[in-house]
Scaffold this active site. Structure first.
Site, PDB file in Angstrom:
ATOM      1  CE  LYS A 150      -3.433  -2.635   0.123  1.00  0.00           C
ATOM      2  NZ  LYS A 150      -3.622  -3.252  -1.186  1.00  0.00           N
ATOM      3  CE  LYS A 208      -5.590   4.671   5.668  1.00  0.00           C
ATOM      4  NZ  LYS A 208      -5.571   4.887   4.318  1.00  0.00           N
ATOM      5  CD  GLU A 244      -3.194   7.316   3.505  1.00  0.00           C
ATOM      6  OE1 GLU A 244      -4.625   7.049   3.815  1.00  0.00           O
ATOM      7  OE2 GLU A 244      -2.707   7.425   2.206  1.00  0.00           O
ATOM      8  CE  LYS A 245      -6.698  17.015   8.760  1.00  0.00           C
ATOM      9  NZ  LYS A 245      -5.972  16.463  10.075  1.00  0.00           N
ATOM     10  CD  GLU A 265     -10.677  -0.202  -2.947  1.00  0.00           C
ATOM     11  OE1 GLU A 265     -10.945  -0.958  -1.999  1.00  0.00           O
ATOM     12  OE2 GLU A 265     -10.273   0.150  -1.561  1.00  0.00           O
ATOM     13  CD  GLU A 325      -6.507  -1.107   0.232  1.00  0.00           C
ATOM     14  OE1 GLU A 325      -6.432  -1.952  -0.163  1.00  0.00           O
ATOM     15  OE2 GLU A 325      -6.774  -0.750   1.728  1.00  0.00           O
ATOM     16  CG  ASN A 327      -9.454  -3.701  -4.849  1.00  0.00           C
ATOM     17  OD1 ASN A 327      -8.202  -3.339  -3.532  1.00  0.00           O
ATOM     18  ND2 ASN A 327     -10.655  -2.790  -4.581  1.00  0.00           N
ATOM     19  NE  ARG A 358     -10.832  -8.186  -5.209  1.00  0.00           N
ATOM     20  CZ  ARG A 358     -10.354  -7.448  -4.162  1.00  0.00           C
ATOM     21  NH1 ARG A 358      -9.629  -6.756  -4.284  1.00  0.00           N
ATOM     22  NH2 ARG A 358     -11.791  -6.525  -3.414  1.00  0.00           N
ATOM     23  CB  VAL A 401     -17.997  -9.434  -4.630  1.00  0.00           C
ATOM     24  CG1 VAL A 401     -19.680  -9.853  -4.627  1.00  0.00           C
ATOM     25  CG2 VAL A 401     -16.562  -9.495  -3.896  1.00  0.00           C
TER      26      VAL A 401
HETATM   27  C1  MV4 Z   1      -9.198   5.724   5.375  1.00  0.00           C
HETATM   28  C2  MV4 Z   1     -10.106   6.018   6.182  1.00  0.00           C
HETATM   29  C3  MV4 Z   1     -10.213   8.064   6.266  1.00  0.00           C
HETATM   30  N1  MV4 Z   1      -8.952   8.517   6.406  1.00  0.00           N
HETATM   31  N2  MV4 Z   1      -7.812   6.497   5.167  1.00  0.00           N
HETATM   32  C4  MV4 Z   1     -10.194   1.231   5.204  1.00  0.00           C
HETATM   33  C5  MV4 Z   1      -9.730   0.299   4.968  1.00  0.00           C
HETATM   34  C6  MV4 Z   1      -8.324   0.570   3.586  1.00  0.00           C
HETATM   35  N3  MV4 Z   1      -8.525   0.683   2.460  1.00  0.00           N
HETATM   36  C7  MV4 Z   1      -7.928   1.791   4.012  1.00  0.00           C
HETATM   37  N4  MV4 Z   1      -9.751   2.430   4.819  1.00  0.00           N
HETATM   38  C8  MV4 Z   1      -9.921   4.061   5.724  1.00  0.00           C
HETATM   39  N5  MV4 Z   1      -8.605   4.162   5.416  1.00  0.00           N
HETATM   40  C9  MV4 Z   1      -8.026   7.736   5.735  1.00  0.00           C
HETATM   41  N6  MV4 Z   1      -6.635   8.796   5.584  1.00  0.00           N
HETATM   42  C10 MV4 Z   1     -10.792   5.469   6.375  1.00  0.00           C
HETATM   43  C11 MV4 Z   1     -11.253   4.040   5.901  1.00  0.00           C
HETATM   44  C12 MV4 Z   1     -12.246   3.399   6.347  1.00  0.00           C
HETATM   45  C13 MV4 Z   1     -13.359   2.715   5.404  1.00  0.00           C
HETATM   46  C14 MV4 Z   1     -13.032   2.985   4.707  1.00  0.00           C
HETATM   47  C15 MV4 Z   1     -13.811   2.869   2.820  1.00  0.00           C
HETATM   48  C16 MV4 Z   1     -14.594   2.217   3.582  1.00  0.00           C
HETATM   49  C17 MV4 Z   1     -14.569   1.237   5.151  1.00  0.00           C
HETATM   50  C18 MV4 Z   1     -13.884   2.283   6.131  1.00  0.00           C
HETATM   51  C19 MV4 Z   1     -14.599   1.705   7.045  1.00  0.00           C
HETATM   52  C20 MV4 Z   1     -13.620   2.071   7.851  1.00  0.00           C
HETATM   53  C21 MV4 Z   1     -12.887   3.190   7.675  1.00  0.00           C
END
Ligand code: MV4
Length: 460
Positions: free
Chosen positions: A116, A157, A199-200, A274, A287, A289, A291, A294
């Site tokens: 990531k 993260k 990250e913020k 995403e 991110e 993905n 692939r 779903v």
């Molecule tokens: C974040 C975030 C807020 N701020 N990054 C969730 C899984 C991974 N893909 C990264 N995620 C998040 N990253 C920053 N800088 C909030 C999430 C997050 C989230 C993102 C998408 C859908 C549901 C979520 C549930 C909790 C946290």
């Protein structure tokens, strides 16, 4: 075009791939575990090979057995679907080394995007907006220094993470010092890699993702976005296209940003970028993905393109016969994932026999499922029973059709998430198109109260 494709997967997605194969005039080979001998994907395939015992590790993840199955059946390509080996770069390489075309992006791109922090760096290089943040942080002192620069709250993260594992939020310096250690420990234990970045933290974003498809000639097209904000513990429950929060201008800007990243890394095949979409309309890379996902059917419904067939065609060396201007989002589509689980008992998985299955139908309804009457849902794999997709001219019609379809649908013998979906489809925040990633946490008490009322009225 290929003559024969081995599908290295099970369940509804294996069927979805085989349906694309059949329309393309391509033979399909199913692999299966001993638990899946009488599964639909085995019956539907032209040939099948048992690759091992019930556990995933001994069957759908057993690379030598899958390669042997491809060899003995004379397959010329391998489609991984989603989950299992779909984002395993070594598997992609092994397929190619053994002479089978990998129906997916280049192994090196899977590897890069699977890390990531590297993916974030690539996004920056492609001038795709990212949330203020760092590269890998070497010490708690560096973490504290970085957080002081862009301000609290911050999120730690795991670079090997994704889908929420090894992630921690910190609202102040004390919490950062504590959670930094916790995140590294969890990441090390989960992934064998404890590297983290910071990250913020965006407090109330939406999850909006852009569907991409790249052919072998360097063309990458975007197919609009999906809003997947309604998730529970990083499991998506409802997805829709288009996002209620995205207009034509934002769609183009997000699409073009996603395409810039894909072109920069030499992306081919189906993929998804995403984004976090903030309340002020700013979007940030989260991110990629590598692939087919779903929730790809909602995009198929609003664009009219068969993503699975195009994914296969581009892997076979065909180029697009259309351009970005031809890809138009029309109408609205919603997908509900029906799981064998009990929403009243904290969404606990409940495998078992579906004594009777009745499919919904009628205008605008698509059902992707491997379930049939008397099907035994094995406890060894994920609990997805069916995806119900409702299309309408607008969001209101899609919602009305989804409600109708959910009430037509019967899975006798098991608790399913169907009543839960019906509750969400009556929730004012959802109906206003205002659901963010906090939706489920905030609305869960009301939704569960609604479920109890629903259960009572069914008794009475
Ligand atoms: C974040 C975030 C807020 N701020 N990054 C969730 C899984 C991974 N893909 C990264 N995620 C998040 N990253 C920053 N800088 C909030 C999430 C997050 C989230 C993102 C998408 C859908 C549901 C979520 C549930 C909790 C946290």
């Amino acid at each position: 075009m290929f003559k024969k494709i081995l599908i290295a997967n099970r369940g509804e997605i294996a069927l979805r791939i085989m349906r694309a194969c059949r329309e393309l005039g391509v033979q399909s080979v199913a692999i299966h575990s001993t638990a899946d001998t009488s599964s639909q994907h085995v019956k539907y395939a032209d040939e099948s090979v048992c690759v091992g015992r019930t556990s995933s590790a001994e069957s759908y993840l057993r690379v030598p057995n899958i390669i042997a199955a491809a060899e003995i059946t004379g397959a010329d390509a391998i489609h991984p679907g989603y989950g299992f080996l779909a984002e395993n770069p070594e598997f992609a390489e092994i397929c190619a080394e053994n002479g089978f075309t990998w129906i997916g992006p280049p192994a090196e791109v899977i590897r890069q995007m699977g890390d990531k922090a590297t993916a974030r760096t690539m996004a920056v290089a492609a001038e795709v907006p990212v949330v203020p943040g760092t590269g890998l942080v070497a010490s708690v002192e560096d973490a504290v220094k970085a957080a002081a620069e862009f301000g609290y709250p911050v999120i730690i993260k795991a670079t090997a993470g994704g889908g929420g594992k090894g992630m921690r939020v910190a609202w102040d310096e004390d919490e950062l010092m504590k959670n930094y250690v916790a995140a590294r420990t969890e990441a090390g234990a989960s992934f064998g890699n404890d590297a983290v970045y910071i990250e913020k933290y965006l407090v109330n974003p939406r999850h909006v993702e852009v569907q991409l498809l790249g052919d072998g000639s360097g063309n990458v097209l975007y197919f609009g976005e999906r809003d997947c904000s309604i998730q529970r513990r990083h499991q998506k429950l409802i997805e829709e296209a288009p996002s209620p929060a995205v207009d034509a201008d934002l769609r183009r800007r997000m699409g073009e940003a996603a395409v810039r990243l894909a072109k920069r890394v030499g992306y081919t095949s189906a993929g998804t970028v995403e984004f976090l979409l903030d309340e002020d309309g700013s979007f940030y890379f989260m991110e990629m993905n590598t692939r087919i996902q779903v929730e790809h059917p909602v995009t198929e419904m609003v664009t009219g393109y068969d993503l699975m067939k195009w994914m296969i065609r581009v892997a076979a060396g065909e180029d697009f016969t259309f351009t970005q201007d031809d890809v138009v989002v029309r109408g609205h589509a919603i997908e509900c994932r029906i799981n064998a689980e009990n929403p009243e008992r904290d969404f606990m998985p409940c495998p078992g026999r579906v004594f009777y299955y009745h499919a919904p139908g009628g205008p605008g309804i698509r059902v992707d499922t491997h379930v049939y009457s008397d099907y035994m849902v094995p406890p060894h794999y994920d609990s997805l029973l069916a995806k119900i997709i409702a299309y309408g001219e607008d969001r209101e019609e899609a919602v009305a059709r989804m409600r109708r379809a959910l009430t037509e649908c019967v899975f006798e013998g098991l608790p399913t998430s169907t009543p839960f979906h019906l509750e969400v489809l009556e929730n004012p925040v959802f109906l206003a198109g205002k659901a963010t990633t906090r939706f489920l946490d905030e609305e869960l008490p009301q939704l569960q109260e609604g479920l109890r009322v629903r259960a009572k009225s069914e008794e009475g």
